[in-house]
Design a protein around this motif. Structure first.
Motif, PDB file in Angstrom:
ATOM      1  N   ASN A  31      45.071  52.627  35.421  1.00 15.73           N
ATOM      2  CA  ASN A  31      46.195  51.715  35.161  1.00 15.73           C
ATOM      3  C   ASN A  31      46.058  50.417  35.950  1.00 15.73           C
ATOM      4  O   ASN A  31      46.378  49.332  35.453  1.00 15.73           O
ATOM      5  CB  ASN A  31      47.529  52.391  35.498  1.00 15.73           C
ATOM      6  N   LEU A  32      45.569  50.536  37.184  1.00 15.29           N
ATOM      7  CA  LEU A  32      45.354  49.347  38.015  1.00 15.29           C
ATOM      8  C   LEU A  32      44.302  48.436  37.383  1.00 15.29           C
ATOM      9  O   LEU A  32      44.510  47.223  37.248  1.00 15.29           O
ATOM     10  CB  LEU A  32      44.901  49.772  39.417  1.00 15.29           C
ATOM     11  N   LEU A  33      43.177  49.042  36.972  1.00 14.86           N
ATOM     12  CA  LEU A  33      42.097  48.254  36.364  1.00 14.86           C
ATOM     13  C   LEU A  33      42.549  47.623  35.053  1.00 14.86           C
ATOM     14  O   LEU A  33      42.174  46.498  34.720  1.00 14.86           O
ATOM     15  CB  LEU A  33      40.860  49.136  36.138  1.00 14.86           C
ATOM     16  N   LYS A  34      43.374  48.378  34.309  1.00 18.29           N
ATOM     17  CA  LYS A  34      43.874  47.875  33.022  1.00 18.29           C
ATOM     18  C   LYS A  34      44.776  46.660  33.248  1.00 18.29           C
ATOM     19  O   LYS A  34      44.665  45.645  32.548  1.00 18.29           O
ATOM     20  CB  LYS A  34      44.646  48.998  32.305  1.00 18.29           C
ATOM     21  N   ARG A  35      45.640  46.771  34.246  1.00 16.24           N
ATOM     22  CA  ARG A  35      46.557  45.664  34.536  1.00 16.24           C
ATOM     23  C   ARG A  35      45.774  44.423  34.967  1.00 16.24           C
ATOM     24  O   ARG A  35      46.061  43.316  34.532  1.00 16.24           O
ATOM     25  CB  ARG A  35      47.539  46.087  35.632  1.00 16.24           C
ATOM     26  N   MET A  36      44.762  44.628  35.811  1.00 16.96           N
ATOM     27  CA  MET A  36      43.948  43.497  36.264  1.00 16.96           C
ATOM     28  C   MET A  36      43.153  42.891  35.121  1.00 16.96           C
ATOM     29  O   MET A  36      42.956  41.675  35.043  1.00 16.96           O
ATOM     30  CB  MET A  36      42.993  43.958  37.371  1.00 16.96           C
ATOM     31  N   TYR A  37      42.708  43.744  34.196  1.00 12.14           N
ATOM     32  CA  TYR A  37      41.926  43.268  33.042  1.00 12.14           C
ATOM     33  C   TYR A  37      42.774  42.380  32.141  1.00 12.14           C
ATOM     34  O   TYR A  37      42.305  41.377  31.606  1.00 12.14           O
ATOM     35  CB  TYR A  37      41.380  44.467  32.261  1.00 12.14           C
ATOM     36  N   HIS A  38      44.054  42.749  31.988  1.00 11.87           N
ATOM     37  CA  HIS A  38      44.955  41.938  31.164  1.00 11.87           C
ATOM     38  C   HIS A  38      45.199  40.573  31.799  1.00 11.87           C
ATOM     39  O   HIS A  38      45.383  39.578  31.106  1.00 11.87           O
ATOM     40  CB  HIS A  38      46.296  42.648  30.957  1.00 11.87           C
ATOM     41  N   ILE A  39      45.203  40.530  33.121  1.00  8.64           N
ATOM     42  CA  ILE A  39      45.452  39.265  33.821  1.00  8.64           C
ATOM     43  C   ILE A  39      44.217  38.366  33.786  1.00  8.64           C
ATOM     44  O   ILE A  39      44.303  37.168  33.559  1.00  8.64           O
ATOM     45  CB  ILE A  39      45.875  39.542  35.287  1.00  8.64           C
ATOM     46  N   ASP A  40      43.027  38.960  34.001  1.00  9.24           N
ATOM     47  CA  ASP A  40      41.799  38.155  34.064  1.00  9.24           C
ATOM     48  C   ASP A  40      40.617  39.002  33.594  1.00  9.24           C
ATOM     49  O   ASP A  40      40.278  40.000  34.222  1.00  9.24           O
ATOM     50  CB  ASP A  40      41.573  37.688  35.518  1.00  9.24           C
ATOM     51  N   ASP A  76      42.559  51.674  48.640  1.00  8.73           N
ATOM     52  CA  ASP A  76      41.725  50.517  49.001  1.00  8.73           C
ATOM     53  C   ASP A  76      41.684  49.507  47.852  1.00  8.73           C
ATOM     54  O   ASP A  76      41.723  48.299  48.064  1.00  8.73           O
ATOM     55  CB  ASP A  76      40.287  50.965  49.329  1.00  8.73           C
ATOM     56  N   PHE A  77      41.600  50.043  46.627  1.00  7.58           N
ATOM     57  CA  PHE A  77      41.569  49.170  45.446  1.00  7.58           C
ATOM     58  C   PHE A  77      42.950  48.553  45.189  1.00  7.58           C
ATOM     59  O   PHE A  77      43.044  47.394  44.796  1.00  7.58           O
ATOM     60  CB  PHE A  77      41.117  49.970  44.214  1.00  7.58           C
ATOM     61  N   VAL A  78      43.979  49.333  45.430  1.00  2.00           N
ATOM     62  CA  VAL A  78      45.355  48.823  45.250  1.00  2.00           C
ATOM     63  C   VAL A  78      45.586  47.635  46.186  1.00  2.00           C
ATOM     64  O   VAL A  78      46.101  46.589  45.777  1.00  2.00           O
ATOM     65  CB  VAL A  78      46.410  49.931  45.516  1.00  2.00           C
ATOM     66  N   GLU A  79      45.169  47.797  47.450  1.00  3.54           N
ATOM     67  CA  GLU A  79      45.346  46.716  48.432  1.00  3.54           C
ATOM     68  C   GLU A  79      44.502  45.484  48.063  1.00  3.54           C
ATOM     69  O   GLU A  79      44.963  44.351  48.166  1.00  3.54           O
ATOM     70  CB  GLU A  79      44.958  47.203  49.847  1.00  3.54           C
ATOM     71  N   ALA A  80      43.257  45.761  47.641  1.00  2.00           N
ATOM     72  CA  ALA A  80      42.361  44.645  47.260  1.00  2.00           C
ATOM     73  C   ALA A  80      42.908  43.893  46.050  1.00  2.00           C
ATOM     74  O   ALA A  80      42.773  42.672  45.948  1.00  2.00           O
ATOM     75  CB  ALA A  80      40.965  45.188  46.948  1.00  2.00           C
ATOM     76  N   SER A  81      43.552  44.624  45.139  1.00  6.27           N
ATOM     77  CA  SER A  81      44.050  43.997  43.906  1.00  6.27           C
ATOM     78  C   SER A  81      45.164  42.990  44.175  1.00  6.27           C
ATOM     79  O   SER A  81      45.397  42.082  43.383  1.00  6.27           O
ATOM     80  CB  SER A  81      44.540  45.064  42.927  1.00  6.27           C
ATOM     81  N   LYS A  82      45.858  43.168  45.303  1.00  4.38           N
ATOM     82  CA  LYS A  82      46.992  42.276  45.605  1.00  4.38           C
ATOM     83  C   LYS A  82      46.541  40.825  45.752  1.00  4.38           C
ATOM     84  O   LYS A  82      47.283  39.896  45.458  1.00  4.38           O
ATOM     85  CB  LYS A  82      47.707  42.751  46.876  1.00  4.38           C
ATOM     86  N   ILE A  83      45.296  40.636  46.185  1.00  3.42           N
ATOM     87  CA  ILE A  83      44.755  39.282  46.332  1.00  3.42           C
ATOM     88  C   ILE A  83      44.512  38.656  44.962  1.00  3.42           C
ATOM     89  O   ILE A  83      44.637  37.450  44.775  1.00  3.42           O
ATOM     90  CB  ILE A  83      43.421  39.315  47.118  1.00  3.42           C
ATOM     91  N   PHE A  84      44.169  39.518  43.988  1.00  2.00           N
ATOM     92  CA  PHE A  84      43.743  39.014  42.681  1.00  2.00           C
ATOM     93  C   PHE A  84      44.801  39.160  41.592  1.00  2.00           C
ATOM     94  O   PHE A  84      44.566  38.813  40.446  1.00  2.00           O
ATOM     95  CB  PHE A  84      42.473  39.759  42.230  1.00  2.00           C
TER      96      PHE A  84
END
Length: 420
Positions: A256-265, A293-301
């Motif tokens: 779900n995290l990767l999917k959300r990030m994919y929709h953004i960029d 770790d990925f959840v925290e990293a995603s906050k930057i992006f």
């Protein structure tokens, strides 16, 4: 973090560039081409992957010279010519010679590449990154001379320009444009208009996640150890690590995290940067990549630029965006036009007395928004009401925007979250 030679997608465009460069080297045919597309679409990666593949051929490696020029670095023709001389390894030949013009200098350099029989000349591949910046040089002298040489076939050269400016041809002076081949190759992010294509593209992203984070398998581990003397990978650890990375792409939170990030960029560059941030959390005390770790990293992006666009919209504009969301969900991502959205909005407005009645021309003006991408014929003769557009927001983004909108009437909020 080194994506410059592994290329995915745009198979036909890559083949086109490959053939142009090949023909320059193998049969001495001169060519010029512009590679155009938005940032992150893979233009530079495509060119580098072509050059890497061709460099494996002995005929290419022994004969061709590759000259890389970058608009941000070579800010005038003098700098470009100096670096061009260095890359062609002709500093000793030029020494203290004085030339009257740029053309004479370039002509001399290219003549130096001719072999003993005076007929055969080494082919040169010129890669001009940020091509549009070279158009700002005085009189566009560099571009004029390169295109002139390519057109007159004095020596075999291939000029490959890379630019994110779709209007780059308009930046060329008339005399430069007349010598250019007018060959343009456009690269755009993959069309994900249907949900099936979208799922396929996201599957590619999951595959990329696994590839980038997996350690080399048994076949490649020796190559890595040869390349980096201080790098030894314990096979048992490598196997356990790779199994764990595989398990991550089946983790619901992770997907779900990767999917959300994919929709953004959708750009691969941002994705690699995101993974680099996650990997940088590893240490001797923290030897495993956790989902957190990925959840925290995603906050930057995860700063969603499209949500920023939606800030400060009028209630009418927000209503139209909700109508677009509903239309897109009902017709599974199909393009929409003004008439369809107008009818959907009017149906909602007529059922809710709190919504003010607005005249159609005002609604038409509110409809014209940055989040709509025109599709097909955009001729001015084409009636605006029936021009088709692609809605570029996801349902989640619209719901998020509605939540962030203070003072939005309750009926509108309920309409946004209501199921179809």
């Amino acid at each position: 973090m080194c994506p410059e030679t592994k290329f995915r997608h745009h198979v036909n465009e890559r083949l086109h560039v490959m053939n142009l460069v090949k023909r320059t080297v193998e049969i001495g045919e001169s060519n010029s081409v512009l590679l155009v597309g938005p940032r992150g679409s893979g233009k530079t990666t495509l060119v580098n992957s072509v050059l890497k593949e061709l460099s494996a051929l002995k005929s290419f490696k022994d004969n061709a010279i590759i000259v890389n020029l970058h608009g941000l670095v070579h800010t005038d023709d003098r700098l470009a010519l100096k670096d061009l001389t260095r890359q062609m390894q002709l500093e000793n030949v030029v020494e203290d010679k004085v030339f009257g013009t740029f053309a004479e200098n370039l002509s001399f350099l290219l003549d130096c590449l001719k072999s003993g029989d005076k007929h055969r000349s080494k082919p040169v591949i010129f890669i001009l990154d940020e091509f549009d910046l070279f158009c700002e040089h005085h009189n566009q002298t560099l571009l004029y001379n390169l295109f002139d040489v390519a057109q007159s076939a004095q020596v075999p050269i291939c000029v490959v320009g890379i630019s994110c400016r779709l209007d780059v041809m308009e930046l060329l002076e008339k005399r430069v444009k007349s010598r250019f081949s007018h060959r343009q190759i456009f690269l755009f992010p993959g069309d994900t208009s249907s949900s099936e294509q979208s799922m396929s593209a996201f599957d590619d992203r999951l595959e990329l996640f696994r590839d980038l984070l997996s350690l080399p398998d048994d076949e490649n581990v020796n190559k890595v150890e040869q390349q980096y003397d201080d790098c030894t990978i314990d096979p048992q650890f490598g196997s356990m690590w790779n199994d764990y990375i595989k398990s991550l792409i089946t983790n619901v939170t992770m997907v779900n995290l990767l999917k959300r990030m994919y929709h953004i960029d959708v750009s691969e560059r941002s994705f690699r940067n995101f993974l680099a941030v996650a990997v940088s959390t590893l240490s001797e005390k923290h030897q495993k990549l956790e989902v957190n770790d990925f959840v925290e990293a995603s906050k930057i992006f995860s700063q969603d630029d499209k949500l920023l666009i939606l800030e400060g919209l009028s209630i009418l504009e927000m209503c139209l965006i909700i109508a677009m969301k509903q239309e897109t969900e009902i017709y599974d991502g199909e393009p929409l036009n003004f008439e369809a959205i107008y009818n959907r909005y009017m149906k909602f407005a007529n059922q809710n007395s709190s919504v003010q009645s607005v005249q159609k021309p005002v609604i038409m003006k509110a409809f014209e928004h940055k989040i709509l991408l025109p599709i097909g014929n955009t001729n001015t003769k084409f009636e605006k009401e029936y021009q088709y557009y692609k809605f570029t927001l996801t349902s989640q983004q619209v719901i998020e925007a509605v939540k962030n909108y203070s003072g939005l009437p309750t009926e509108v909020s309920q309409w946004a979250s209501s199921s179809i």
